[in-house]
Design an enzyme around this catalytic site. Structure first.
Site, PDB file in Angstrom:
ATOM      1  N   ALA A 179       0.673  -1.231   0.076  1.00  0.00           N
ATOM      2  CA  ALA A 179       0.031   0.103  -0.157  1.00  0.00           C
ATOM      3  C   ALA A 179       0.703   1.373  -0.012  1.00  0.00           C
ATOM      4  O   ALA A 179       0.556   2.254  -0.821  1.00  0.00           O
ATOM      5  CB  ALA A 179      -0.843  -0.100   1.242  1.00  0.00           C
ATOM      6  N   ARG A 180       2.065   1.239   0.855  1.00  0.00           N
ATOM      7  CA  ARG A 180       2.655   2.583   0.862  1.00  0.00           C
ATOM      8  C   ARG A 180       3.467   2.920  -0.299  1.00  0.00           C
ATOM      9  O   ARG A 180       4.083   4.070  -0.603  1.00  0.00           O
ATOM     10  CB  ARG A 180       3.598   2.421   1.984  1.00  0.00           C
ATOM     11  CG  ARG A 180       4.697   1.547   1.956  1.00  0.00           C
ATOM     12  CD  ARG A 180       5.161   0.891   3.387  1.00  0.00           C
ATOM     13  NE  ARG A 180       6.262  -0.037   3.552  1.00  0.00           N
ATOM     14  CZ  ARG A 180       6.779  -0.733   4.404  1.00  0.00           C
ATOM     15  NH1 ARG A 180       6.337  -0.205   5.703  1.00  0.00           N
ATOM     16  NH2 ARG A 180       7.550  -1.588   4.439  1.00  0.00           N
ATOM     17  N   GLU A 181       3.382   2.105  -1.311  1.00  0.00           N
ATOM     18  CA  GLU A 181       4.461   2.093  -2.416  1.00  0.00           C
ATOM     19  C   GLU A 181       3.648   3.108  -3.407  1.00  0.00           C
ATOM     20  O   GLU A 181       3.336   2.799  -4.233  1.00  0.00           O
ATOM     21  CB  GLU A 181       4.768   0.877  -3.068  1.00  0.00           C
ATOM     22  CG  GLU A 181       5.795   0.128  -1.943  1.00  0.00           C
ATOM     23  CD  GLU A 181       5.983  -1.067  -2.374  1.00  0.00           C
ATOM     24  OE1 GLU A 181       5.715  -1.583  -3.532  1.00  0.00           O
ATOM     25  OE2 GLU A 181       6.735  -2.096  -1.510  1.00  0.00           O
ATOM     26  N   GLU A 372      11.543  -2.640  -9.066  1.00  0.00           N
ATOM     27  CA  GLU A 372      11.464  -1.715  -7.931  1.00  0.00           C
ATOM     28  C   GLU A 372      11.972  -0.529  -8.324  1.00  0.00           C
ATOM     29  O   GLU A 372      13.247  -0.074  -9.026  1.00  0.00           O
ATOM     30  CB  GLU A 372      12.663  -2.178  -6.773  1.00  0.00           C
ATOM     31  CG  GLU A 372      12.373  -3.699  -6.201  1.00  0.00           C
ATOM     32  CD  GLU A 372      11.438  -3.630  -4.933  1.00  0.00           C
ATOM     33  OE1 GLU A 372      10.837  -2.691  -4.570  1.00  0.00           O
ATOM     34  OE2 GLU A 372      10.952  -4.738  -4.525  1.00  0.00           O
TER      35      GLU A 372
END
Length: 533
Positions: A179-181, A372
């Site tokens: 979620a935080r990405e 990433e």
């Protein structure tokens, strides 16, 4: 293990609305007192302490970790040396919240708002953008409904292609399992719009003649909403009071190394493979499409291109092909902003069992890669990025995605991966069913007959690596030698059955790198002729 742990985001009750969605009655966490530290340890050591591991240097024990006030004593008692990188993460979180609170909302009607990509966008705004893109490009874009989250939110995406045969290869790009990405969502939306709006005759337009692209920008909508409204560094979905790490909830070697049985660990794997509706929805979406050939799973951060296997250090039978594809992606992605994305077997970053790319490759033979995104391992930025990162990172993602599409189309369908040993999965149906009995292993995934032929030699050498800069110089591409390669022997009905693979060398080793590189050189030359407009 810690005797107690901060249960991030436990700031208030959850109220079930009549619509079936969840309204959060909570005070947002301010994160003042949370410290970012660089610890001289390996990730698993710090997971065992219950710490929030963010990323780390490859091949050396240096890990970036968020330490709450409750966790500080455990870190100090561990004896690991560490350096404080940011003494108060709350400062950057508050600055982001203030900026987003004061930002003008994008226009949702009357066509596409050009300011959409000027900042990060919440779930509702992203979801509305999907409809806006489908309306703006009706001959090329349609909305796909993947499933519904635990809290009742739609998991939706876009199918992007030019008119053409229904059996063209399909490439899936999914983002925001974690979620935080937020940069993964913003970059995926930039990429979707770049393909949707591609000019006739451009590289991207040409790719859409050959393949269909499916973009699912928010796999974890509940967690994403929670990261906006309550807990900025929330990672998992919203199962009960602890959440499940969706990227440890897939069936290939579920519950192995790099996944935790502790519900409050950041890498908690859930109660069984596909126990969560979000990962199950993505599984079913892939299983329902026989034309799917590749999957790009978008995360942040660290600037890496990761490929199977992630559950263990053993090489896959297609190691050479993955090395060639990711090296080519990295070289192409270098061009616009001289940012290097390091190709790496996923387990060399750290072992992570039950992840999506091992499943995509191991069960369906998809060319499965995790990217990433920015930033690199850094002392300046983390998951909280300024909005000026969005477009450059999105441009890098578009180029990497285009390279993966080209390679996947050229190589043709792959085969379920051979781990070189026994691969544990659930005994449930890998295509459609639930967890099954996870105490019993499925038969090992094995390679089929050796390949017998291959692409013609183009008579050119592989491209040189990009030039070094004062930042992170890229590694040189590995040397390859010609080997005996071959064509696909045909797909069996059972995705776990033995079958050949046109991308696989006869010995499962590095000899395939040479011909794969030659194929990618031909792709690159065609790209130069077409242009990337």
């Amino acid at each position: 293990m810690l005797g107690f742990r901060l249960k991030s985001g436990f700031c208030g009750a959850l109220l079930l609305a009549a619509t079936g969605t969840i309204a959060h009655a909570a005070t947002p966490a301010d994160h003042h007192g949370d410290v970012l530290v660089e610890v001289e340890a390996w990730p698993d050591d710090l997971h065992a302490l219950g710490l929030d591991v963010w990323t780390h240097r490859t091949a050396e024990p240096r890990v970036l970790v968020r330490v709450t006030p409750q966790d500080q004593a455990a870190l100090d008692a561990s004896g690991y040396g560490y350096t404080v990188v940011d003494p108060d993460l709350g400062t950057r979180v508050q600055a982001e919240r203030d900026r987003l609170t004061g930002a003008a909302a994008p226009v949702l009607g009357g066509g596409l708002d050009p300011t959409f990509h000027s900042d990060f966008r919440d779930y509702g705004t992203v979801d509305a953008r999907l409809d806006a893109l489908a309306a703006a490009f009706p001959g090329r874009v349609s909305v796909v409904n993947v499933g519904v989250s635990l809290e009742g939110r739609a998991i939706r995406g876009l199918r992007i292609s030019n008119p053409g045969p229904a059996d063209r290869p399909v490439i899936l790009m999914q983002s925001c399992q974690h979620a935080r990405e937020w940069i993964s969502v913003a970059s995926a939306m930039w990429a979707a719009e770049a393909f949707a709006s591609a000019n006739a005759g451009s590289l991207l337009d040409g790719l859409l003649d050959q393949a269909e692209l499916v973009v699912v920008p928010i796999v974890n909508p509940d967690g994403y909403v929670y990261s906006w409204n309550v807990e900025r560094y929330w990672r998992k979905n919203r199962r009960d009071d602890h959440g499940v790490d969706l990227n440890r909830n897939w069936s290939v070697v579920w519950g192995g190394e790099g996944a935790s049985p502790d519900p409050f660990a950041e890498n908690y794997h859930g109660t069984g493979p596909f126990s969560e509706p979000e990962s199950a929805a993505m599984r079913d979406f892939v299983a329902a499409d026989p034309n799917m050939v590749a999957m790009l799973d978008v995360h942040s951060f660290g600037q890496l291109l990761l490929y199977p296997w992630g559950y263990d250090y053993v090489d896959s039978a297609d190691e050479a092909t993955y090395d060639a594809i990711t090296s080519s992606m990295a070289n192409e992605m270098w061009a616009p902003h001289q940012e290097w994305y390091s190709p790496l077997q996923s387990s060399d970053l750290y072992p992570a069992s039950g992840n999506s790319i091992d499943w995509g490759y191991g069960v369906y033979g998809l060319y499965s890669i995790t990217i990433e995104l920015r930033p690199e391992f850094t002392e300046k930025w983390d998951f909280v990025l300024p909005p000026q990162f969005i477009i450059p990172t999105g441009e890098e993602l578009v180029i990497g995605l285009a390279e993966l599409i080209e390679a996947s189309v050229a190589l043709g369908p792959g085969a379920p991966g051979d781990s070189g040993g026994e691969v544990e999965t659930s005994t449930g149906d890998p295509d459609t069913g639930g967890p099954g009995d996870t105490t019993t292993d499925d038969p090992p995934l094995t390679s089929g007959d050796p390949d017998t032929g291959g692409p013609a030699d183009t008579g050119v050498d592989p491209p040189p690596p990009p030039p070094s800069t004062s930042g992170s110089p890229p590694d040189p591409l590995p040397e390859g030698t010609a080997g005996s390669e071959g064509s696909d022997s045909g797909a069996a009905a059972d995705p776990l059955s033995e079958r050949g693979c046109g991308c696989r060398s006869s010995n499962g080793g590095g000899s395939g790198w040479w011909w794969a590189s030659l194929m990618l050189v031909a792709i690159r030359r065609r790209r130069q002729r077409l242009g990337a407009g």
